[in-house]
Design an enzyme around this catalytic site. Structure first.
Site, PDB file in Angstrom:
ATOM      1  CE  LYS A   1      -5.755  -9.271  -5.359  1.00  0.00           C
ATOM      2  NZ  LYS A   1      -5.824  -8.371  -4.496  1.00  0.00           N
TER       3      LYS A   1
ATOM      4  CE  LYS B   1     -10.198  -1.082  -3.038  1.00  0.00           C
ATOM      5  NZ  LYS B   1     -10.257  -2.396  -2.772  1.00  0.00           N
TER       6      LYS B   1
ATOM      7  CE  LYS C   1      -4.157  -2.033   1.865  1.00  0.00           C
ATOM      8  NZ  LYS C   1      -4.794  -2.442   2.989  1.00  0.00           N
TER       9      LYS C   1
HETATM   10  P1  ADP Z   1      -8.745  -4.938  -4.248  1.00  0.00           P
HETATM   11  O1  ADP Z   1      -7.452  -6.018  -4.390  1.00  0.00           O
HETATM   12  O2  ADP Z   1      -9.465  -4.810  -5.267  1.00  0.00           O
HETATM   13  O3  ADP Z   1      -8.415  -3.892  -3.425  1.00  0.00           O
HETATM   14  P2  ADP Z   1      -9.732  -5.983  -1.598  1.00  0.00           P
HETATM   15  O4  ADP Z   1      -8.411  -6.061  -0.973  1.00  0.00           O
HETATM   16  O5  ADP Z   1     -10.658  -5.092  -1.100  1.00  0.00           O
HETATM   17  O6  ADP Z   1      -9.903  -6.056  -3.247  1.00  0.00           O
HETATM   18  O7  ADP Z   1     -10.452  -7.508  -1.492  1.00  0.00           O
HETATM   19  C1  ADP Z   1     -11.725  -8.041  -0.898  1.00  0.00           C
HETATM   20  C2  ADP Z   1     -11.800  -9.457  -0.608  1.00  0.00           C
HETATM   21  O8  ADP Z   1     -11.771  -9.919  -1.968  1.00  0.00           O
HETATM   22  C3  ADP Z   1     -10.633 -10.239  -0.219  1.00  0.00           C
HETATM   23  O9  ADP Z   1     -11.378 -11.190   0.622  1.00  0.00           O
HETATM   24  C4  ADP Z   1      -9.993 -10.750  -1.509  1.00  0.00           C
HETATM   25  O10 ADP Z   1      -9.112 -11.629  -0.734  1.00  0.00           O
HETATM   26  C5  ADP Z   1     -10.768 -11.008  -2.516  1.00  0.00           C
HETATM   27  N1  ADP Z   1     -10.048 -10.702  -3.699  1.00  0.00           N
HETATM   28  C6  ADP Z   1      -9.796  -9.299  -4.265  1.00  0.00           C
HETATM   29  N2  ADP Z   1      -9.345  -9.472  -5.347  1.00  0.00           N
HETATM   30  C7  ADP Z   1      -9.285 -10.890  -5.703  1.00  0.00           C
HETATM   31  C8  ADP Z   1      -8.824 -11.736  -6.733  1.00  0.00           C
HETATM   32  N3  ADP Z   1      -8.239 -10.943  -7.787  1.00  0.00           N
HETATM   33  N4  ADP Z   1      -8.893 -12.955  -6.643  1.00  0.00           N
HETATM   34  C9  ADP Z   1      -9.244 -13.457  -5.566  1.00  0.00           C
HETATM   35  N5  ADP Z   1      -9.781 -13.033  -4.396  1.00  0.00           N
HETATM   36  C10 ADP Z   1      -9.970 -11.546  -4.506  1.00  0.00           C
END
Ligand code: ADP
Ligand code: TRP
Length: 327
Positions: A196, A199, A113
């Protein structure tokens, strides 16, 4: 009494995408029938990256709509906003007081981050402690999350064990030790560019975005430069990986065949992916529209969930307060 106590949360720090859906939401919803589930919107956590109050309010409401539209059943699951259970902050403090700095300094997510430009605030640094409080508060057995949260679960277990050793006894532990539930096949959903989906990487397909804009994104997905006539490897292609999540086994086998045979351009696969995406999420889009027309219903669901969550939180917090000598 139903099976296990399941808990998970999602930050209201952006628009939910299909990586969130397949990685965390769908596996979580599948557990609702047989278990005792607690799912919440992590708006305290979202504050670590969210500078705009109105946006935070809106995003929190949108996550509620998204979860309900995608299959969260409020009759079966306790669904709430993290900030409606302020007791979690007190528990986070008790955990902070036994949390070594080194444990947090090692967290990849914090380091990533910072690399993405977030400032090194105390809230961001202490993020995993609050997450541990979320989990330990509800005596969770299992926490369904994507792979990126694995280390946070390790921190949670570490803190729970330390706390139990210091303030509890083997016979009377204060906290239950939770396990992460990470399903390998959806551990990392790839994004438009093959990394991956996240957002933070600007490579997402939203669950509920404008259909035209999403078609444009899908049609622009990054692929290799194998010519149309040549056979292609489906297992190395992000279009195929995403299609697989939504299509039936027969449809998947058919597309696999088209890849292996050659003569198919990636444009065809992209169009098939888009059509499948629209078909798969159509009922959820319908449901979301109905919910949008009834914001009071959504608020009532969250209030009811919060009141049920607070009852459990009160008991755990009492146990922890007594253990450390505050009672
Ligand atoms: P981002 O990576 O978009 O910021 P978050 O960290 O808010 O997403 O993730 C929210 C939930 O969704 C978590 O449990 C995270 O492990 C899951 N998640 C987010 N992106 C993925 C992905 N590309 N593949 C699998 N799980 C994901
Ligand atoms: N850190 C999680 C994420 O970024 C969100 C979260 C906060 C969470 N508290 C939690 C997930 C407790 C599971 C359990 O996705």
């Amino acid at each position: 009494m139903p099976g296990k106590r399941i808990l998970s949360g999602v930050q209201s720090s952006g628009t939910l995408h299909i990586g969130n859906y397949f990685g965390m939401m769908r596996p979580s919803f599948a557990l609702q029938e047989e278990n005792d589930c607690y799912y919440f919107i992590a708006n305290f956590h979202a504050l670590t990256s969210q500078p705009d109050p109105e946006l935070l309010r809106q995003r929190t409401y949108n996550v509620a709509l998204d979860f309900l539209a995608c299959g969260l059943d409020p009759q079966k699951t306790v669904f709430f906003r993290q900030s409606d259970v302020p007791q979690v902050q007190e528990l986070a403090w008790l955990l902070s007081c036994i949390c070594p700095m080194g444990l947090l300094q090692r967290c990849h997510s914090y380091k990533e981050k910072l690399e993405h430009g977030l400032s090194a605030d105390h809230g961001l640094f202490a993020y995993p402690v609050l997450m541990a409080a979320d989990i330990l508060m509800y005596d969770a057995d299992l926490v369904p999350v994507g792979k990126d949260q694995k280390q946070h679960l390790e921190v949670t277990r570490d803190l729970a064990i330390r706390f139990n050793e210091r303030f509890g006894s083997r016979k009377h532990p204060i906290f239950r030790i939770p396990d992460a539930l990470i399903s390998e096949e959806v551990a990392v959903i790839p994004g438009l560019d093959g990394q991956k989906m996240s957002k933070s990487y600007n490579n997402t397909i939203e669950i509920f975005g404008d259909a035209k804009a999403i078609r444009k994104k899908i049609m622009s997905m990054k692929t290799d430069s194998t010519p149309v006539e040549a056979p292609k490897d489906p297992d190395k292609c992000n279009i195929f990986q995403l299609y697989k999540l939504m299509a039936t086994p027969e449809e998947v086998a058919e597309l696999r065949e088209m890849y292996l045979k050659g003569g198919m351009g990636y444009g065809t696969a992209k169009q098939m992916l888009y059509d499948k995406y629209i078909e798969y999420f159509a009922p959820m889009r319908e449901k979301r529209k109905e919910l949008e027309a009834n914001p009071q219903l959504v608020e009532d669901i969250l209030q009811d969930g919060a009141s049920r969550a607070r009852k459990v939180a009160q008991v755990t917090l009492q146990r922890a307060r007594a253990a450390v000598g505050l009672e």
